[in-house]
Write a protein that holds these residues in place. Structure first.
Motif, PDB file in Angstrom:
ATOM      1  N   TYR A  98      -2.671   2.088   6.991  1.00 12.91           N
ATOM      2  CA  TYR A  98      -2.003   1.292   5.957  1.00 12.91           C
ATOM      3  C   TYR A  98      -0.592   1.825   5.736  1.00 12.91           C
ATOM      4  O   TYR A  98      -0.383   3.025   5.625  1.00 12.91           O
ATOM      5  N   VAL A 105       6.472   4.202  -3.958  1.00 16.87           N
ATOM      6  CA  VAL A 105       6.318   5.634  -4.259  1.00 16.87           C
ATOM      7  C   VAL A 105       7.645   6.220  -4.737  1.00 16.87           C
ATOM      8  O   VAL A 105       8.703   5.634  -4.546  1.00 16.87           O
ATOM      9  N   PHE A 109       9.623  12.965  -4.876  1.00 14.71           N
ATOM     10  CA  PHE A 109       8.437  13.837  -4.880  1.00 14.71           C
ATOM     11  C   PHE A 109       8.710  15.093  -4.048  1.00 14.71           C
ATOM     12  O   PHE A 109       9.289  15.010  -2.957  1.00 14.71           O
TER      13      PHE A 109
ATOM     14  N   LYS B 179      -2.559  15.867  -4.422  1.00 19.06           N
ATOM     15  CA  LYS B 179      -1.180  15.716  -3.974  1.00 19.06           C
ATOM     16  C   LYS B 179      -0.966  14.323  -3.398  1.00 19.06           C
ATOM     17  O   LYS B 179       0.000  13.640  -3.733  1.00 19.06           O
ATOM     18  N   LEU B 180      -1.891  13.916  -2.543  1.00 21.17           N
ATOM     19  CA  LEU B 180      -1.746  12.613  -1.883  1.00 21.17           C
ATOM     20  C   LEU B 180      -1.763  11.473  -2.893  1.00 21.17           C
ATOM     21  O   LEU B 180      -0.916  10.569  -2.842  1.00 21.17           O
ATOM     22  N   THR B 182      -1.107  11.616  -6.047  1.00 15.90           N
ATOM     23  CA  THR B 182       0.031  11.694  -6.959  1.00 15.90           C
ATOM     24  C   THR B 182       1.270  11.094  -6.295  1.00 15.90           C
ATOM     25  O   THR B 182       2.054  10.389  -6.924  1.00 15.90           O
ATOM     26  N   PHE B 183       1.415  11.344  -4.992  1.00 16.61           N
ATOM     27  CA  PHE B 183       2.574  10.818  -4.270  1.00 16.61           C
ATOM     28  C   PHE B 183       2.422   9.321  -3.992  1.00 16.61           C
ATOM     29  O   PHE B 183       3.346   8.548  -4.203  1.00 16.61           O
ATOM     30  N   ASP B 184       1.269   8.926  -3.491  1.00 13.69           N
ATOM     31  CA  ASP B 184       1.116   7.552  -3.013  1.00 13.69           C
ATOM     32  C   ASP B 184      -0.310   7.075  -3.291  1.00 13.69           C
ATOM     33  O   ASP B 184      -1.207   7.221  -2.461  1.00 13.69           O
ATOM     34  N   GLY B 186      -1.643   4.104  -3.576  1.00 20.40           N
ATOM     35  CA  GLY B 186      -2.159   3.029  -2.733  1.00 20.40           C
ATOM     36  C   GLY B 186      -2.715   3.559  -1.419  1.00 20.40           C
ATOM     37  O   GLY B 186      -3.833   3.232  -1.028  1.00 20.40           O
ATOM     38  N   PHE B 187      -1.936   4.425  -0.762  1.00 22.40           N
ATOM     39  CA  PHE B 187      -2.389   5.002   0.496  1.00 22.40           C
ATOM     40  C   PHE B 187      -3.630   5.862   0.279  1.00 22.40           C
ATOM     41  O   PHE B 187      -4.578   5.830   1.071  1.00 22.40           O
TER      42      PHE B 187
END
Lengths: 271, 308
Positions: A98, A105, A109, B179-180, B182-184, B186-187
């Motif tokens: 995806y 985003v 970050f 971490k994932l 928090t960053f993105d 949707g992904f």
């Protein structure tokens, strides 16, 4: 269930779904998604052909991104069914990659390009496996495919929009999937990035993978894609670009928002 | 530094450090998720929860306090939703009204209830009672190896240590999905991370930190511990891994410096009385943030035009 049974169930008022073609990488049946009272996507049926490059096209607010997110299970479905490679989503998540919208985003970050690409290996690494040398090499190889290997140690906020988009594509490549779902991968990128991305997508197709893009640029549809799904909350049309991407269908999809003169300028498939 | 230090200062110092670290760890993620004020909200809701738990059980101990705080959080969420729907007010305003009202109700309850026998009064609830968490039975550094003396350590130390260790472990174990997502987000959802549960878990972790730190720094000052060390740490680096280490360092520095300055600072200036250690810890953490804003290597937003 055979057809007779389906008819009976249907007559009894039960909600039934005809079995999806099992070879389709992505099949949606009567998919409805609603954020509030008004549905964002209403009863959409679509079957993405295997090894195709499919564009999802429609005006702003037509529910294109929502459709993609519902197919991925990121937003809840109100009703309907999604089958991926003939199986429910939960069983085949590892076969899907995806690419979300770049603007979704915060690029400030605190992380580096290589760390973002390594996120694509999440299903492999799980909670506690250490990132080993071969993981890192694979991530670098994915960055190479999008021409971003030199940027591996950069902070992601230092990238241009096009470079950010390529990093997102590299992360999806790291997922090493069979079905690639991309949300507006060409939005706001420079010409070099657009070329780099379409080259990668075409190579994915050549590797017998399936690519589905939410796409906004009508001028490039015939060059880039072979299958289209036209939606405006409801499905307007679906089929091969050659027969479906027509002035008539576009007029139906965009309504008055797309002047006839504009359609005339488009590169439509030779009828 | 001898007997007096071990007896009077060692445990408050340790509790202060552990409280600061326990709050700073989830604070890193709350700030990056733009949810820093959740820490504020939690710290406000904790007070009435703890007071009601005390009134019902008559003792100050960990489980009733945690349950009380959790109950208050549920009441708060229901109230916010009700006010938002019935009053047709935007969520931010509904939250602000609910948290401050609940906190005020907690203050009133506390004033009216008989808590003379325990360390629970309005002042302590607001600023904590770090200085009073002393180790009576210590007779010097040797007491650290004396089982009898160790058994008489203030129970708050064990509670705070347990909370800090738990939060540290959770941070390590769930590092990657945290971490994932928090960053993105949707992904993260697309690779099968239960993002909603993870968000909730983070808020619950912050609530555990707030309840555990209640003794040490009180329910108001805890908010400084959630925000200041991670915010200063963000300005020191562009990598989350290093940011979290900096936030732990800044939290420790705030606790140590704040405690020492509160105890001895006024004496150095010729005044007679020490000042609130928790207040000084929060002040120091704010100063660290201010210094980081002025001098830290990554103080400019990445991508901002040079010289801007």
């Amino acid at each position: 269930m055979n057809n007779a049974a389906l008819e009976l169930a249907s007559e009894a008022g039960e909600r039934v779904f005809r079995p999806a073609p099992t070879d389709s990488p992505l099949a949606m049946q009567e998919l409805t998604v609603s954020y509030g009272e008004k549905p964002a996507v209403f009863s959409i049926d679509a079957t993405v052909p295997a090894e195709s490059m499919t564009a999802i096209i429609g005006p702003n607010g037509a529910g294109k991104s929502t459709l993609l997110k519902a197919a991925l299970g990121i937003v809840p479905r109100l009703s309907g069914r999604v089958m991926v490679f003939g199986a429910p989503l939960a069983q085949v998540m590892h076969r899907i990659a995806y690419v979300p919208q770049r603007a979704s985003v915060d690029w400030d970050f605190p992380t580096r390009v290589i760390d973002v690409v390594l996120m694509g290996l999440y299903r492999e690494l799980g909670l506690l496996h250490l990132v080993r040398h071969h993981h890192r090499e694979r991530a670098i190889a994915c960055l190479e495919r999008v021409g971003m290997a030199d940027f591996a140690d950069r902070q992601i906020g230092q990238l241009s929009g096009g470079q950010q988009q390529r990093v997102f594509l590299a992360r999806a490549l790291a997922q090493n999937a069979e079905l690639y779902l991309l949300d507006e991968p060409f939005a706001g990128v420079d010409a070099a990035t657009e070329k780099a991305i379409i080259d990668v997508l075409k190579s994915l197709k050549a590797e017998k993978r399936t690519v589905v893009c939410v796409h906004h640029d009508l001028a490039t549809v015939t060059d880039y894609f072979d299958h289209v799904l036209l939606i405006n909350v409801r499905k307007i049309a679906e089929g091969p670009v050659a027969t479906t991407f027509t002035a008539e269908n576009l007029q139906k999809t965009y309504g008055g928002r797309l002047a006839t003169a504009h359609i005339d300028q488009l590169k439509l498939p030779a009828a | 530094m001898g007997v007096e230090f071990v007896q009077l200062s060692l445990t408050p110092l340790l509790i202060g450090i552990l409280a600061a670290i326990a709050c700073a760890l989830p604070g890193n993620f709350l700030i990056l998720r733009r949810q820093a004020l959740i820490g504020d909200a939690i710290s406000h809701v904790v007070l009435p929860g703890i007071v009601v738990a005390f009134l019902l059980t008559g003792v100050i101990s960990t489980w009733p306090m945690l349950l009380g705080a959790a109950g208050a959080a549920v009441v708060a969420v229901v109230l916010i939703e009700a006010i938002r729907r019935v009053g047709r007010i935007e969520p931010g305003a509904a939250m602000g009204v609910v948290f401050t009202s609940l906190f005020a109700a907690g203050v009133l309850l506390l004033e009216q209830s008989d808590t003379s026998g325990v360390h629970l009064d309005v002042e302590h609830a607001l600023y904590g009672n770090l200085e009073s968490l002393i180790w009576f039975s210590a007779e010097g550094w040797g007491s650290l190896t004396d089982p009898a003396a160790l058994a008489a350590l203030p129970p708050e130390l064990f509670r705070m240590a347990a909370a800090a260790v738990l939060i540290g472990l959770l941070t390590v174990v769930f590092w990657r999905p945290l971490k994932l997502s928090t960053f993105d987000e949707g992904f993260a959802g697309a690779v099968g991370i239960p993002t909603a549960a993870l968000s909730l878990g983070l808020v619950i972790t912050a609530a555990v930190a707030a309840v555990a730190a209640f003794d040490a720094v009180g329910s108001i000052i805890v908010i400084a511990m959630f925000i200041c060390p991670p915010a200063a740490a963000r300005l020191m680096t562009n990598r989350l891994e290093i940011q979290v280490l900096w936030s732990v360092a800044f939290a420790t520095l705030s606790a140590v410096l704040g405690y020492v300055l509160a105890g001895y600072g006024p004496l150095w200036l010729g005044a007679d009385n020490a000042v609130s250690a928790a207040g000084m810890i929060a002040t120091v953490s704010g100063l660290i943030l201010a210094l980081a804003c002025l001098f830290a290597p990554h103080r400019a937003r990445i991508g901002a035009p040079r010289g801007a």
